[in-house]
Design an enzyme around this catalytic site. Structure first.
Site, mmCIF file in Angstrom:
data_model
loop_
_atom_site.group_PDB
_atom_site.id
_atom_site.type_symbol
_atom_site.label_atom_id
_atom_site.label_comp_id
_atom_site.label_asym_id
_atom_site.label_seq_id
_atom_site.Cartn_x
_atom_site.Cartn_y
_atom_site.Cartn_z
ATOM 1 N N ASP A 145 0.848 -1.198 0.000
ATOM 2 C CA ASP A 145 0.000 0.000 0.000
ATOM 3 C C ASP A 145 0.878 1.240 0.000
ATOM 4 O OD1 ASP A 145 -2.176 -1.604 0.337
ATOM 5 O OD2 ASP A 145 -2.369 -1.233 2.476
ATOM 6 N N LYS B 215 -4.711 2.308 -2.556
ATOM 7 C CA LYS B 215 -6.103 2.596 -2.855
ATOM 8 C C LYS B 215 -6.513 3.991 -2.410
ATOM 9 C CE LYS B 215 -9.207 -0.477 -2.116
ATOM 10 N NZ LYS B 215 -9.937 -0.511 -3.368
ATOM 11 N N MET C 258 -9.967 6.586 8.800
ATOM 12 C CA MET C 258 -10.536 7.071 7.528
ATOM 13 C C MET C 258 -11.752 7.970 7.746
ATOM 14 S SD MET C 258 -10.310 3.495 5.354
ATOM 15 C CE MET C 258 -10.850 2.419 6.667
HETATM 16 N N1 SAH Z 1 -4.897 -1.610 8.589
HETATM 17 C C1 SAH Z 1 -4.589 -0.270 9.040
HETATM 18 C C2 SAH Z 1 -5.702 0.698 8.734
HETATM 19 C C3 SAH Z 1 -5.971 0.869 7.261
HETATM 20 S S1 SAH Z 1 -7.209 2.051 6.941
HETATM 21 C C4 SAH Z 1 -4.254 -0.298 10.527
HETATM 22 O O1 SAH Z 1 -4.472 -1.301 11.194
HETATM 23 O O2 SAH Z 1 -3.734 0.700 11.027
HETATM 24 C C5 SAH Z 1 -6.245 3.504 6.667
HETATM 25 C C6 SAH Z 1 -6.446 4.468 7.799
HETATM 26 O O3 SAH Z 1 -5.611 4.110 8.889
HETATM 27 C C7 SAH Z 1 -6.063 5.883 7.482
HETATM 28 O O4 SAH Z 1 -7.097 6.551 6.781
HETATM 29 C C8 SAH Z 1 -5.888 6.437 8.860
HETATM 30 O O5 SAH Z 1 -7.129 6.701 9.473
HETATM 31 C C9 SAH Z 1 -5.246 5.272 9.576
HETATM 32 N N2 SAH Z 1 -3.783 5.349 9.607
HETATM 33 C C10 SAH Z 1 -2.912 4.522 9.045
HETATM 34 N N3 SAH Z 1 -1.644 4.883 9.322
HETATM 35 C C11 SAH Z 1 -1.729 5.976 10.107
HETATM 36 C C12 SAH Z 1 -0.770 6.814 10.750
HETATM 37 N N4 SAH Z 1 0.538 6.596 10.638
HETATM 38 N N5 SAH Z 1 -1.233 7.841 11.485
HETATM 39 C C13 SAH Z 1 -2.563 8.089 11.615
HETATM 40 N N6 SAH Z 1 -3.493 7.324 11.027
HETATM 41 C C14 SAH Z 1 -3.101 6.284 10.293
#
Ligand code: SAH
Length: 275
Positions: free
Chosen positions: A67, A89, A202
């Site tokens: 990703d 995505k 998100m």
């Molecule tokens: N599988 C991932 C989430 C994927 S959805 C997990 O477990 O973290 C993607 C969302 O994750 C983003 O829109 C945001 O809300 C959050 N996200 C991912 N990385 C982040 C980061 N470093 N800081 C803040 N939010 C993050």
């Protein structure tokens, strides 16, 4: 080139991470075989949040499908000769349809590649990892899931916000802010009534309607809230607000994705615990 990057480039990280895993577990580490896919979580961003399992997976990969939330420093841990395929995505970048991503994973596996599907955070938390695992299972492709540190918890911690605190909460809600309306969306009023912190992934685009729904359900407008942007990364930025001011603060501060939104009394602990 530093000694560390040199050892990455020469691929010795593979033997190092496998040896370390075997030393810690006291047995042989799982081998990523040709034709297999490992769905691995890369954590929220900072390479230090990568698990040893994920590192050992990367080190054995000859194809890494990742990703755009995965940090370049983490991708560098794969062998120099491994093919890196972007399958993000998010808006603003070339995006791949979920069906194309699963088709790619299946095709690579059928070519006999050693595939790591590297996803931000934890693959089974709002990352569509479940869908990818189902597609692999249906196609008869052997796969393994390697958990990662999820942004909703690590991002909070990096901002000085404990997800739970005795005397404040006994539960924490992890929710997506963009539950598609064709899935019925979320019962925000029910979440408001729980009185427990709500951690949103998100959620930036739909912050207005979400806040409105929580307020309409009777949640105190003064409830502490925050956004944690790029949690654990060098560009980490935290914006504090109340529930009532959350959307306008996020807008005026120009908070960008990726960001976690957190609403609840635990946010107030930041006053003492912010790094
Ligand atoms: N599988 C991932 C989430 C994927 S959805 C997990 O477990 O973290 C993607 C969302 O994750 C983003 O829109 C945001 O809300 C959050 N996200 C991912 N990385 C982040 C980061 N470093 N800081 C803040 N939010 C993050």
């Amino acid at each position: 080139m530093t000694a560390a990057t040199d050892s990455l480039a020469t691929g010795s990280l593979a033997s190092q991470s496998l040896a370390l895993l075997e030393r810690l577990t006291g047995g042989p580490a799982p081998r990523l075989l040709p034709g297999h896919v490992w769905l691995a979580g890369a954590g929220p961003g900072h390479p230090g949040q990568l698990t040893l399992d994920a590192l050992a997976a990367l080190a054995q990969a000859d194809a890494v499908v990742h990703d755009d939330l995965v940090d370049a420093r983490i991708l560098a841990a794969a062998p120099a000769g491994a093919e890196r395929l972007f399958a993000g995505k998010r808006g603003g970048r070339p995006s791949s349809a979920q069906a194309d991503i699963t088709a790619l994973l299946i095709a690579l596996a059928r070519q006999g590649r050693r595939v790591v599907r590297l996803k931000g955070g934890d693959p089974y938390v709002f990352g569509r990892g479940g869908e990818e695992a189902l597609a692999l299972a249906e196609a008869g492709i052997p796969f393994r899931v390697i958990s990662g540190v999820t942004a909703g918890l690590a991002g909070l911690a990096a901002a000085g916000i404990p997800a739970t605190m005795r005397g404040i909460n006994h539960a924490v809600v992890l929710a997506t802010g963009h539950a598609a309306s064709d899935e019925g969306g979320l019962d925000w009023a029910a979440l408001a009534r729980l009185g427990q912190p709500i951690v949103l992934y998100m959620a930036l685009r739909r912050l207005g309607p979400i806040v409105a729904a929580l307020l309409a359900a009777g949640m105190d407008p003064a409830t502490p809230a925050a956004t944690v942007e790029s949690g654990t990364l060098p560009g980490q930025r935290v914006v504090e607000a109340s529930l009532a001011t959350l959307e306008s603060r996020a807008r005026s501060e120009g908070v960008c994705s990726p960001a976690i939104v957190v609403i609840g009394q635990v946010v107030a602990l930041r006053e003492m615990l912010a790094p």
